[in-house]
Design a protein around this motif. Structure first.
Motif, short mmCIF file in Angstrom:
data_model
loop_
_atom_site.label_atom_id
_atom_site.label_comp_id
_atom_site.label_asym_id
_atom_site.label_seq_id
_atom_site.Cartn_x
_atom_site.Cartn_y
_atom_site.Cartn_z
N VAL A 113 0.84 -1.21 0.00
CA VAL A 113 0.00 0.00 0.00
C VAL A 113 0.87 1.25 0.00
CG1 VAL A 113 -1.61 1.34 1.41
CG2 VAL A 113 -2.02 -1.07 1.02
N SER A 114 1.96 1.25 0.76
CA SER A 114 2.82 2.44 0.78
C SER A 114 3.53 2.65 -0.55
CB SER A 114 3.83 2.35 1.93
OG SER A 114 4.76 1.33 1.70
N VAL A 115 3.89 1.57 -1.23
CA VAL A 115 4.50 1.71 -2.56
C VAL A 115 3.45 2.24 -3.55
CG1 VAL A 115 5.45 0.40 -4.50
CG2 VAL A 115 6.31 0.02 -2.21
N GLY A 116 2.23 1.74 -3.44
CA GLY A 116 1.15 2.26 -4.28
C GLY A 116 0.88 3.73 -4.03
N CYS A 117 0.92 4.15 -2.77
CA CYS A 117 0.73 5.57 -2.45
C CYS A 117 1.87 6.41 -3.00
CB CYS A 117 0.63 5.75 -0.94
SG CYS A 117 -0.89 5.13 -0.23
N PHE A 118 3.08 5.86 -2.98
CA PHE A 118 4.22 6.58 -3.55
C PHE A 118 4.01 6.82 -5.04
CE2 PHE A 118 8.32 6.30 -5.77
CZ PHE A 118 8.90 7.46 -5.29
N ALA A 143 1.18 6.84 -6.64
CA ALA A 143 0.04 7.72 -6.83
C ALA A 143 0.44 9.19 -6.69
CB ALA A 143 -1.07 7.39 -5.84
N THR A 144 1.28 9.50 -5.72
CA THR A 144 1.71 10.88 -5.57
C THR A 144 2.69 11.29 -6.67
OG1 THR A 144 3.39 10.17 -3.97
CG2 THR A 144 1.35 11.07 -3.09
N MET A 145 3.45 10.33 -7.19
CA MET A 145 4.37 10.65 -8.28
C MET A 145 3.60 10.89 -9.59
SD MET A 145 7.34 10.79 -7.02
CE MET A 145 8.40 10.77 -8.42
N ILE A 146 2.56 10.11 -9.84
CA ILE A 146 1.82 10.23 -11.09
C ILE A 146 0.91 11.45 -11.08
CG2 ILE A 146 0.03 9.14 -12.51
CD1 ILE A 146 1.28 6.44 -11.70
N ILE A 147 0.14 11.61 -10.03
CA ILE A 147 -0.84 12.69 -9.99
C ILE A 147 -0.17 14.01 -9.61
CG2 ILE A 147 -2.95 13.51 -8.89
CD1 ILE A 147 -3.74 10.53 -8.67
N GLY A 148 0.54 14.01 -8.52
CA GLY A 148 1.37 15.15 -8.16
C GLY A 148 0.65 16.41 -7.71
N GLU A 149 -0.62 16.55 -7.98
CA GLU A 149 -1.34 17.75 -7.58
C GLU A 149 -2.21 17.47 -6.38
OE1 GLU A 149 -3.47 19.48 -10.75
OE2 GLU A 149 -1.73 19.62 -12.05
N GLY A 150 -2.38 18.47 -5.54
CA GLY A 150 -3.20 18.31 -4.35
C GLY A 150 -2.42 17.63 -3.23
N ILE A 151 -2.89 17.85 -2.06
CA ILE A 151 -2.24 17.22 -0.91
C ILE A 151 -3.23 16.25 -0.31
CG2 ILE A 151 -1.28 17.60 1.37
CD1 ILE A 151 -0.33 20.30 0.42
N TRP A 152 -2.88 15.01 -0.28
CA TRP A 152 -3.70 13.97 0.30
C TRP A 152 -3.03 13.55 1.60
CZ3 TRP A 152 -3.34 10.79 -4.75
CH2 TRP A 152 -4.05 11.43 -5.75
N PRO A 153 -3.50 14.04 2.73
CA PRO A 153 -2.82 13.74 4.00
C PRO A 153 -2.71 12.24 4.30
CG PRO A 153 -4.48 15.43 4.31
CD PRO A 153 -4.63 14.93 2.91
N VAL A 154 -3.75 11.48 4.02
CA VAL A 154 -3.69 10.05 4.32
C VAL A 154 -2.67 9.36 3.44
CG1 VAL A 154 -5.04 7.92 4.31
CG2 VAL A 154 -6.08 10.04 5.10
N VAL A 155 -2.64 9.71 2.17
CA VAL A 155 -1.69 9.09 1.25
C VAL A 155 -0.27 9.42 1.64
CG1 VAL A 155 -0.90 9.06 -1.14
CG2 VAL A 155 -3.34 9.01 -0.65
N LEU A 156 -0.03 10.65 2.01
CA LEU A 156 1.33 11.05 2.39
C LEU A 156 1.76 10.41 3.70
CD1 LEU A 156 1.24 14.81 1.36
CD2 LEU A 156 2.35 12.91 0.18
N VAL A 169 0.68 7.45 4.89
CA VAL A 169 0.94 6.04 4.60
C VAL A 169 2.26 5.89 3.86
CG1 VAL A 169 0.13 4.04 3.28
CG2 VAL A 169 -1.47 5.36 4.63
N GLN A 170 2.51 6.78 2.95
CA GLN A 170 3.76 6.73 2.19
C GLN A 170 4.96 6.97 3.09
OE1 GLN A 170 3.82 9.54 -0.99
NE2 GLN A 170 6.02 9.44 -1.22
N ALA A 171 4.84 7.85 4.06
CA ALA A 171 5.96 8.19 4.93
C ALA A 171 6.20 7.14 6.01
CB ALA A 171 5.73 9.55 5.56
N TYR A 172 5.13 6.67 6.64
CA TYR A 172 5.30 5.79 7.79
C TYR A 172 5.02 4.32 7.51
CZ TYR A 172 5.48 10.16 10.35
OH TYR A 172 5.84 11.40 10.79
N GLY A 173 4.47 4.01 6.37
CA GLY A 173 4.15 2.63 6.03
C GLY A 173 5.35 1.69 6.02
#
Length: 79
Positions: free
Chosen positions: A28-33, A35-48, A50-54
């Motif tokens: 899930v954390s790799v998927g969130c990474f 997702a943020t690389m592809i979309i890049g716009e907006g701040i998704w606190p949950v995604v960030l 999970v990406q940071a602490y997952g």
């Protein structure tokens, strides 16, 4: 340590749960990474978060699994 009919040690339910939780959280954390690389716009606190602490939590779960496994094997070898 109890063993199966073929001599392999029995895998407990908690061991499976920890292993699958660690793997799932890492995926899930790799998927969130990505997702943020592809979309890049907006701040998704949950995604960030999970990406940071997952990966850290997944690594800690693997360490817990290893410690439990080593302690169980150590107790079985003393008997």
């Amino acid at each position: 340590m109890s063993k199966n009919d073929d001599g392999a040690p029995v895998v407990r339910r908690i061991d499976r749960i920890l292993a699958f939780m660690s793997l799932g959280l890492l995926l899930v954390s790799v998927g969130c990474f990505f997702a943020t690389m592809i979309i890049g716009e907006g701040i998704w606190p949950v995604v960030l978060v999970v990406q940071a602490y997952g990966p850290i939590v997944a690594f800690l779960l693997l360490l817990v699994l290893l410690v439990m496994s080593f302690s169980r094997r150590g107790k079985a070898n003393k008997r």
